[in-house]
Design a protein around this motif. Structure first.
Motif, PDB file in Angstrom:
ATOM      1  N   VAL A 378       0.837  -1.203   0.000  1.00  0.00           N
ATOM      2  CA  VAL A 378       0.000   0.000   0.000  1.00  0.00           C
ATOM      3  C   VAL A 378       0.872   1.254   0.000  1.00  0.00           C
ATOM      4  O   VAL A 378       0.612   2.212  -0.737  1.00  0.00           O
ATOM      5  N   VAL A 379       1.921   1.253   0.816  1.00  0.00           N
ATOM      6  CA  VAL A 379       2.779   2.431   0.914  1.00  0.00           C
ATOM      7  C   VAL A 379       3.739   2.509  -0.267  1.00  0.00           C
ATOM      8  O   VAL A 379       3.804   3.535  -0.962  1.00  0.00           O
ATOM      9  N   ALA A 384       4.032   5.703  -4.928  1.00  0.00           N
ATOM     10  CA  ALA A 384       5.185   5.715  -5.841  1.00  0.00           C
ATOM     11  C   ALA A 384       5.381   7.065  -6.524  1.00  0.00           C
ATOM     12  O   ALA A 384       6.520   7.509  -6.732  1.00  0.00           O
ATOM     13  N   GLU A 385       4.312   7.739  -6.874  1.00  0.00           N
ATOM     14  CA  GLU A 385       4.427   8.991  -7.623  1.00  0.00           C
ATOM     15  C   GLU A 385       4.414  10.229  -6.730  1.00  0.00           C
ATOM     16  O   GLU A 385       4.516  11.347  -7.230  1.00  0.00           O
ATOM     17  N   GLN A 386       4.283  10.021  -5.430  1.00  0.00           N
ATOM     18  CA  GLN A 386       4.204  11.156  -4.505  1.00  0.00           C
ATOM     19  C   GLN A 386       5.608  11.505  -3.994  1.00  0.00           C
ATOM     20  O   GLN A 386       6.035  11.057  -2.941  1.00  0.00           O
ATOM     21  N   GLN A 387       6.327  12.324  -4.753  1.00  0.00           N
ATOM     22  CA  GLN A 387       7.714  12.619  -4.427  1.00  0.00           C
ATOM     23  C   GLN A 387       7.868  13.266  -3.047  1.00  0.00           C
ATOM     24  O   GLN A 387       8.818  12.985  -2.317  1.00  0.00           O
ATOM     25  N   TYR A 407       5.839   7.083  10.711  1.00  0.00           N
ATOM     26  CA  TYR A 407       4.754   6.152  11.007  1.00  0.00           C
ATOM     27  C   TYR A 407       4.336   5.320   9.795  1.00  0.00           C
ATOM     28  O   TYR A 407       3.658   4.311   9.956  1.00  0.00           O
ATOM     29  N   ASP A 408       4.669   5.764   8.592  1.00  0.00           N
ATOM     30  CA  ASP A 408       4.286   4.999   7.404  1.00  0.00           C
ATOM     31  C   ASP A 408       5.513   4.578   6.583  1.00  0.00           C
ATOM     32  O   ASP A 408       5.729   3.392   6.337  1.00  0.00           O
ATOM     33  N   ARG A 409       6.349   5.531   6.193  1.00  0.00           N
ATOM     34  CA  ARG A 409       7.601   5.135   5.541  1.00  0.00           C
ATOM     35  C   ARG A 409       8.486   4.339   6.497  1.00  0.00           C
ATOM     36  O   ARG A 409       9.217   3.444   6.069  1.00  0.00           O
TER      37      ARG A 409
END
Length: 480
Positions: A378-379, A384-387, A407-409
């Motif tokens: 999901v992450v 992927a495109e959210q620089q 918390y996510d990366r």
């Protein structure tokens, strides 16, 4: 010669001798203690040396224990705290953190001089011997501070003091402890703690640690004293004060005493739901022990307040504080309980080491409440495109971004290192890391993981922790 005459002659002689002695003493110059010039004194630093929070904490000593005693009247606190510490250098002056106004300070029972600027409290100790520092390196000393004020009057950002009706809660990260007691307020300096809170008889006082006693005040009619004990060293931000009308549930589960507290300001149905959710704590701790090893504290619990926290939960030692909106979330419960190991026992060296707190605790929640492989996808693929999502770096996010992508990366990177190492090496490494105590750095975590596998993880960590773009989808980067 008669006895009477002999008596008066003797008395006259004594008087003459006494007069001569007094005259001699009067003729000698008066002796005085020469003050030690500041240039010859030894001062601890005002700040422990954190690059993101340079003013936090103080140098030159290592706190062993906090004995905190506060009286709460509405939102006003009156306190006296005794800090026991070991000097790590010679000291004539040292610094504590305290946001409330201090009125007096003593060191080893003798009055000392205080100078308070903002939340920095400088304590100067007079030398008994001009040639010897007031506190010698290696010596154990005590500092007792008297103080008072209302934490709601303090402009702390992000906020750490909350109220709703007659309910007051002081809790937050990175700063909250100094709104109710003086401290070396940095996660590098863990200590044991005792909290004694004096409140009216119809009010509950909830803190971190195990409940030791709840008794009537022997002096003040209509007041009670609540005493809580944190008997394993932890960090100051992992403490809190909750005062108000709380519904308590106490007992023992799996050999550990527990106290669950839920605000009575919540609707009855919400109180019941919160208590039912908190009762899942013993099973959650047992499940986490499979991955992190034996639980590090002597008690468990949790608190759900009515106030509006801006965060979902706080890893208070033995008793996480939860946002009422998070009740029912299995992931939140596991995340905050994982911090009992990862953050409250294995602590930070600097705040930019936050990965070893939040990323690892988040991954522990992935392991126990979610599907790590699905979450990774999901992450990693969904963003992927959210620089902008992939910056700043996880190894040095900066003070303004500490509590964002970790918390996510963060857990995404942990799942990747698991894939790269393999399950056997990874889980052995994770448990060994969680069973330590004291301050650790992100660099030490990198070395710890690298030593647990024949793989060279240098490039992996460079891509995932130091990089500001999405790591390439390669085997070396742990992307299956």
């Amino acid at each position: 010669m008669s006895r009477a005459v002999r008596f008066w002659l003797t008395l006259s002689a004594v008087a003459v001798v006494l007069a001569l002695v007094l005259a001699l003493l009067a003729s000698r110059p008066a002796e005085s203690v020469t003050p030690v010039p500041p240039a010859e004194q030894t001062w601890g630093t005002a700040g422990i040396g954190d690059p993101d929070f340079p003013d936090a904490g103080g140098g030159g000593y290592d706190v062993q224990n906090y004995d905190v005693s506060v009286r709460v009247d509405g939102t006003r606190l009156t306190g006296r705290t005794t800090i026991t510490a070991i000097a790590t250098q010679n000291l004539d002056r040292f610094h504590l953190d305290l946001a409330l106004g201090a009125s007096a300070v003593s060191v080893n029972g003798a009055s000392a001089t205080l100078q308070q600027t903002g939340d920095d409290l400088g304590v100067s100790v007079v030398r008994t011997d001009p040639a010897t520092p007031a506190i010698m390196a290696g010596a154990t000393f005590t500092a007792t501070v008297d103080y008072a004020g209302s934490p709601l009057d303090l402009a702390i950002r992000p906020p750490s003091a909350y109220s709703s009706g007659d309910e007051l809660v002081i809790a937050g990260e990175p700063t909250s402890a100094t709104l109710w007691y003086p401290a070396n307020d940095h996660p590098r300096d863990a200590a044991t703690m005792r909290f004694s809170v004096n409140v009216p008889t119809n009010v509950e006082a909830i803190c971190a640690g195990r409940l030791i006693s709840h008794t009537a005040d022997p002096v003040a009619t209509g007041r009670t004293r609540w005493v809580w004990l944190v008997d394993a060293p932890t960090v100051t931000y992992a403490t809190f004060l909750g005062v108000g009308q709380f519904r308590l549930e106490q007992g023992t589960a799996k050999g550990r005493p527990f106290v669950y507290a839920v605000s009575e300001r919540l609707p009855k149905a919400d109180q019941n739901a919160a208590l039912a959710w908190l009762r899942g704590t013993p099973a959650a701790v047992e499940k986490l022990e499979r991955y992190l090893g034996p639980y590090p504290f002597s008690g468990i619990g949790g608190l759900v307040a009515d106030v509006r926290f801006y965060w979902g939960g706080l890893e208070v030692a033995m008793r996480p504080v939860y946002n009422k909106r998070g009740v029912g979330s299995e992931s939140l419960l596991f995340h905050e309980l994982a911090h009992m190991w990862l953050g409250d026992t294995v602590t930070l060296t600097e705040w930019n080491d936050i990965f070893i707190n939040e990323a690892l605790a988040s991954y522990a929640a992935w392991l126990t409440a979610d599907d790590p492989a699905r979450n990774f996808s999901v992450v990693y693929r969904g963003m992927a495109e959210q620089q902008e999502f992939w910056a700043p770096s996880l190894s040095n996010p900066g003070a303004d971004h500490l509590f964002e992508r970790v918390y996510d990366r963060g857990p995404t990177a942990v799942q990747a290192v698991r894939v790269r190492m393999g399950d056997e090496a990874f889980f052995s490494m994770l448990k060994a890391w969680a069973q330590q105590s004291g301050s650790r750095s992100l660099e030490q975590f990198r070395q710890h993981a690298d030593a647990a596998t024949p793989e060279d993880l240098t490039g992996f960590f460079t891509a995932w922790l130091d990089g500001t773009t999405r790591p390439e989808a390669t085997k070396d980067n742990g992307v299956a």
